[in-house]
Scaffold this motif. Structure first.
Motif, mmCIF file in Angstrom:
data_model
loop_
_atom_site.group_PDB
_atom_site.id
_atom_site.type_symbol
_atom_site.label_atom_id
_atom_site.label_comp_id
_atom_site.label_asym_id
_atom_site.label_seq_id
_atom_site.Cartn_x
_atom_site.Cartn_y
_atom_site.Cartn_z
ATOM 1 N N ARG A 23 1.447 -1.192 -0.227
ATOM 2 C CA ARG A 23 -0.330 0.543 0.373
ATOM 3 C C ARG A 23 1.062 1.496 0.227
ATOM 4 N N ILE A 24 0.812 2.049 -0.870
ATOM 5 C CA ILE A 24 1.340 3.423 -0.939
ATOM 6 C C ILE A 24 1.188 4.806 -0.102
ATOM 7 N N VAL A 25 1.294 5.339 0.360
ATOM 8 C CA VAL A 25 0.978 5.741 2.019
ATOM 9 C C VAL A 25 1.381 7.249 1.790
ATOM 10 N N ALA A 26 2.511 7.318 0.624
ATOM 11 C CA ALA A 26 3.366 9.054 0.486
ATOM 12 C C ALA A 26 3.826 8.909 -1.461
ATOM 13 N N GLY A 27 3.450 9.637 -1.861
ATOM 14 C CA GLY A 27 4.844 9.078 -3.241
ATOM 15 C C GLY A 27 4.806 10.574 -4.295
ATOM 16 N N GLN A 28 5.678 10.993 -4.746
ATOM 17 C CA GLN A 28 5.909 12.146 -5.088
ATOM 18 C C GLN A 28 6.180 11.939 -6.358
ATOM 19 N N TYR A 29 4.831 11.672 -8.336
ATOM 20 C CA TYR A 29 5.344 11.199 -9.173
ATOM 21 C C TYR A 29 6.562 11.411 -10.191
ATOM 22 N N GLY A 30 7.008 12.910 -9.329
ATOM 23 C CA GLY A 30 8.310 13.224 -10.835
ATOM 24 C C GLY A 30 8.997 13.423 -9.945
ATOM 25 N N ASP A 31 9.480 12.412 -9.224
ATOM 26 C CA ASP A 31 11.198 12.445 -8.490
ATOM 27 C C ASP A 31 11.052 10.556 -8.534
ATOM 28 N N GLY A 32 10.282 10.258 -8.945
ATOM 29 C CA GLY A 32 10.003 8.285 -8.549
ATOM 30 C C GLY A 32 9.904 8.168 -6.886
ATOM 31 N N CYS A 33 9.618 8.915 -6.312
ATOM 32 C CA CYS A 33 10.211 8.760 -4.629
ATOM 33 C C CYS A 33 8.708 8.241 -3.952
ATOM 34 N N PHE A 34 8.680 7.174 -3.168
ATOM 35 C CA PHE A 34 7.515 6.763 -2.799
ATOM 36 C C PHE A 34 7.345 6.190 -1.263
ATOM 37 N N VAL A 35 6.398 6.034 -0.537
ATOM 38 C CA VAL A 35 6.746 5.589 0.903
ATOM 39 C C VAL A 35 5.794 4.024 0.034
ATOM 40 N N PHE A 36 6.007 3.247 1.392
ATOM 41 C CA PHE A 36 4.906 2.277 1.170
ATOM 42 C C PHE A 36 4.586 1.658 2.843
ATOM 43 N N ALA A 37 3.597 1.254 3.496
ATOM 44 C CA ALA A 37 3.792 0.873 4.337
ATOM 45 C C ALA A 37 3.435 -0.768 4.271
ATOM 46 N N MET A 38 4.184 -1.286 5.222
ATOM 47 C CA MET A 38 4.972 -2.854 5.588
ATOM 48 C C MET A 38 3.229 -3.322 6.049
ATOM 49 N N SER A 39 3.011 -4.740 5.214
ATOM 50 C CA SER A 39 1.746 -5.154 5.329
ATOM 51 C C SER A 39 1.543 -6.132 6.977
ATOM 52 N N PRO A 40 0.392 -5.898 7.061
ATOM 53 C CA PRO A 40 0.526 -6.728 8.548
ATOM 54 C C PRO A 40 0.792 -8.312 8.165
ATOM 55 N N ARG A 41 1.066 -8.891 7.402
ATOM 56 C CA ARG A 41 0.894 -10.066 6.884
ATOM 57 C C ARG A 41 2.745 -10.422 6.506
ATOM 58 N N LEU A 42 3.689 -8.882 6.169
ATOM 59 C CA LEU A 42 4.766 -9.445 6.676
ATOM 60 C C LEU A 42 5.409 -9.080 7.471
ATOM 61 N N THR A 43 4.796 -7.823 8.245
ATOM 62 C CA THR A 43 5.456 -7.590 9.898
ATOM 63 C C THR A 43 5.247 -9.083 10.628
ATOM 64 N N THR A 44 4.222 -9.334 10.689
ATOM 65 C CA THR A 44 3.788 -10.853 11.330
ATOM 66 C C THR A 44 4.660 -12.048 11.144
ATOM 67 N N ALA A 45 5.456 -12.176 10.038
ATOM 68 C CA ALA A 45 6.272 -13.063 9.313
ATOM 69 C C ALA A 45 7.721 -12.413 9.793
ATOM 70 N N LEU A 46 7.757 -11.626 9.044
ATOM 71 C CA LEU A 46 9.159 -11.136 10.207
ATOM 72 C C LEU A 46 9.003 -11.504 11.705
ATOM 73 N N ALA A 47 9.021 -10.953 12.534
ATOM 74 C CA ALA A 47 8.352 -10.618 14.019
ATOM 75 C C ALA A 47 8.001 -12.538 14.349
ATOM 76 N N ASP A 48 7.639 -12.840 13.309
ATOM 77 C CA ASP A 48 7.981 -14.530 13.864
ATOM 78 C C ASP A 48 8.616 -15.263 13.757
ATOM 79 N N ALA A 49 9.307 -14.985 13.208
ATOM 80 C CA ALA A 49 10.371 -16.093 12.144
ATOM 81 C C ALA A 49 11.589 -16.269 13.262
ATOM 82 N N GLY A 50 12.252 -17.399 12.718
ATOM 83 C CA GLY A 50 13.025 -17.281 13.714
ATOM 84 C C GLY A 50 15.096 -17.264 13.225
ATOM 85 N N HIS A 51 15.641 -17.303 13.713
ATOM 86 C CA HIS A 51 17.089 -17.024 12.879
ATOM 87 C C HIS A 51 17.293 -17.624 12.208
#
Length: 103
Positions: A23-51
């Motif tokens: 999900r894009i939460v901010a974007g500047q189309y002229g310079d190609g910069c974007f801010v994406f929100a990390m999905s709940p699914r990805l944050t859960t997977a990262l937080a729950d993953a072991g070494h």
């Protein structure tokens, strides 16, 4: 983020786009910069993953990047994925979200 989510939680790029991720939460189309929100699914997977899971994902991610002629040292990939998992875990403890800025 898309590659990490596919590697950690399964699925494909097409499936993620279909459900509106990332999900894009901010974007500047002229310079190609974007801010994406990390999905709940990805944050859960990262937080729950072991070494060992994070190490496998880092190695797979480095290999994917190499297929696109972008060389990421496996040790650096491990550091990035491990640091990201630590950041996500910290953010979750503080009831905060995680965002990714891309230029």
């Amino acid at each position: 983020m898309v590659e990490w989510e596919c590697l950690l939680a399964g699925g494909s790029f097409e499936e993620l786009v279909e459900v509106g991720e990332p999900r894009i939460v901010a974007g500047q189309y002229g310079d190609g910069c974007f801010v994406f929100a990390m999905s709940p699914r990805l944050t859960t997977a990262l937080a729950d993953a072991g070494h060992f899971r994070l190490s496998d994902v880092a190695a797979s991610w480095a290999q994917l990047r190499a297929e696109d002629a972008e060389v990421i040292d496996t040790e650096i990939a491990h550091g990035i994925v491990g640091d990201l998992a630590a950041l996500v875990s910290s953010a979750r403890r503080q009831n905060q979200s995680v965002y990714c800025w891309v230029a």
